[in-house]
Design an enzyme around this catalytic site. Structure first.
Site, PDB file in Angstrom:
ATOM      1  N   SER A 139      -2.056   7.210   7.444  1.00  0.00           N
ATOM      2  CA  SER A 139      -2.981   8.200   6.892  1.00  0.00           C
ATOM      3  C   SER A 139      -3.042   9.416   7.802  1.00  0.00           C
ATOM      4  CB  SER A 139      -4.377   7.583   6.766  1.00  0.00           C
ATOM      5  OG  SER A 139      -5.354   8.561   6.476  1.00  0.00           O
ATOM      6  N   TYR A 152     -11.387   3.323  10.812  1.00  0.00           N
ATOM      7  CA  TYR A 152     -10.232   3.496   9.920  1.00  0.00           C
ATOM      8  C   TYR A 152      -9.182   4.397  10.575  1.00  0.00           C
ATOM      9  CZ  TYR A 152      -7.446   4.909   5.891  1.00  0.00           C
ATOM     10  OH  TYR A 152      -6.403   5.169   5.043  1.00  0.00           O
TER      11      TYR A 152
END
Length: 263
Positions: A139, A152
């Protein structure tokens, strides 16, 4: 010998799109996802409409035992794994102080432990059918300090770094490692809503899973090292290196205030 692509988190969102894209390319599949997430129905649809072989494994990837169970299934059914796609991940959007400890540990297990251990367990299998490919779905959060995405982002930073080093190690084995770092993805109703209420620039970083899956697979087939899809996303990567820290802090605070205070 029939070869297979193994995809984790394959029942919904990006994983589902990747599965369908591989099936269109006449690649047999091993799909892994949580129980009761629609995996049997997806597998049946692909087999009946795209005429490829599909195995599916319904399992919770937040435990180490699940990785060994997947490896055992592959060995028992004698399935050569040509491509491994580590897509399963646990998202978060909450202040660290408000996050449940069990959730944090689950997020680390799924985002870090599972892809690492799966690669380790399947590596000899993949070497036996090389050239082979590993596609790790990371990501853009791995490059930025993002409030409410602290765990995350850290897990994805691990995956990005791990992938770069592993790629160098596996070069002589003819196994490529490709990492894709998308921005936001319109994978659920909740995320579609959240992606609409952020700023214009942030909205432009968002991709539909169908587009992201094609970009990811093409990058893997070309054996690219790392790809950040989308023109705006690439510009943000450059801009992040140029902007002073106090401006980035102001921008992050502005985005943070657009979300409800509750985790």
């Amino acid at each position: 010998m029939k070869a297979y692509t193994l995809i984790t988190g394959a029942s919904q969102g990006l994983g589902k799109s990747i599965a369908l894209e591989f099936a269109k390319r006449n690649m047999n599949l091993v799909l892994v996802a949580l129980p009761k997430s629609g995996l049997p129905e997806l597998s049946k649809f692909i087999k009946e409409n795209m005429y490829v072989e599909v195995h599916y494994i319904e399992i919770d990837l937040s435990t180490v035992d699940s990785c060994y169970a997947i490896s055992e299934y592959i060995t028992t059914h004698n399935l050569p794994i040509k491509n491994l796609v580590n897509n399963a991940g646990v998202l978060s959007r909450g202040l660290f102080d408000n996050l449940d400890e069990a959730f944090i540990l689950k997020q680390i297990a799924v985002n870090v432990t599972t892809p690492t251990l799966l690669i380790k367990l399947l590596l000899n299998n993949m070497k036996s059918v090389a050239p082979a490919s590993i596609l790790n779905i990371s990501s853009m959060a791995s490059f930025f300090a993002l409030p409410k995405k602290q765990v995350y982002g850290a897990t994805k930073a691990y995956l990005t770094s791990f992938s770069k080093s592993l790629r160098k190690e596996l070069k002589t084995t003819n196994i490529s490692v490709t990492t894709i770092c998308p921005g936001g993805l319109n994978t659920t109703t909740r995320l579609c809503y959240q992606n609409r209420i952020v700023s214009w620039v942030t909205r432009k970083t968002v991709l539909n899973p169908e587009d992201a899956s094609k970009i990811a697979i093409e990058a893997m087939l070309r054996k690219q090292r790392l790809i950040v899809p989308g023109f705006v996303n690439k510009c943000l990567m450059i801009l992040d290196k140029l902007l002073p820290e106090f401006i980035k802090d102001k921008l992050a605070e502005k985005e943070l205030n657009k979300f409800p205070k509750a985790a």
